[in-house]
Design an enzyme around this catalytic site. Sequence first.
Site: not given
Length: 324
Positions: A119, A170, A203, A227, A231
Amino acid sequence: MSHRIGVIPGDGIGHEVVPIALGIVRAAGVELDTVDYDLGGERYLRDGVVLDDATIAEWRGLDALFLGAVGTPDVPPGVIERGLLLKMRFDLDLYVNQRPFLAPGHEFIVIRENTEGTYAGEGGFLRKGTPHEVATQGSVNTRFGVERCVRYAFELARSRERKHLTLVHKTNVLTFAGDLWERTFDAVAAEYPDVETAYNHVDAACIYFVESPQRYDVIVTDNLFGDILTDLGGAVSGGIGLASSGNLNPDRTGPSMFEPVHGSAPDIAGQNKANPVAAILSAAMMLDFLGEADAAARIRAACAETATLTGSTTEIGDAVAGRL
């Protein structure tokens, strides 16, 4: 003591949930001196203004900012997101995004690094609009930025009963950014021997959020993964309409910003259908940060007591106020 708060109702249902949330704060006995700011998609469409430096300078004299929701379908993607939300985060150094979640019988918190990663805006186009177009999008990760976020997460974990912190990244694929995050996490962990630590690939964390969220206490992760995970956390804890958040400047060199994360919901705007609980809980987070812990706790308790109620925006707001 009165707190001077900048209020940005924004767009859509923001205009409905913000007055209710601030009314709940006042019902809890906290004095607010509010300054309203007309910003968001509607303002942009009306006169082209997103957020200027003069407004940022004015905000530096406030105790906190409270945002309802921003965005309208007629504004191109990225205009409000980068010009308002990300500008606030970068210019006010809101480097921690804190999101609490209440899964069935269990609370956990996600700490998301809020000013770096993908970002940060590194990248660009080559031969844009041609058949040979190239787009690059870089991820910016600094030891300074990662460490201050990780350290905040360790301090938060240490303050909680379970004292457990999970790093989510990751590292098996993102071998540069992931390596920096993991080495920084391990170095800071040595200073917190009382905090138990763990690591999950992002994941795997998506699976665990759904199957066994009770394994988590505090999670720390990068901007993009945070982010997405937050959610998902909203979905597993009752819906995004209940999800609160704080964009924090822990060093208090400027005001922190608090917001529900449900968006402007233009499909139900103006119909008195929006659930105001996310905004109310975000206001409670704001009170915690302002040192009004007792009022914040009473507001959260009132929300918990009315959690099973259904009704209009105003009816739910009245029910929460009634518990106070």
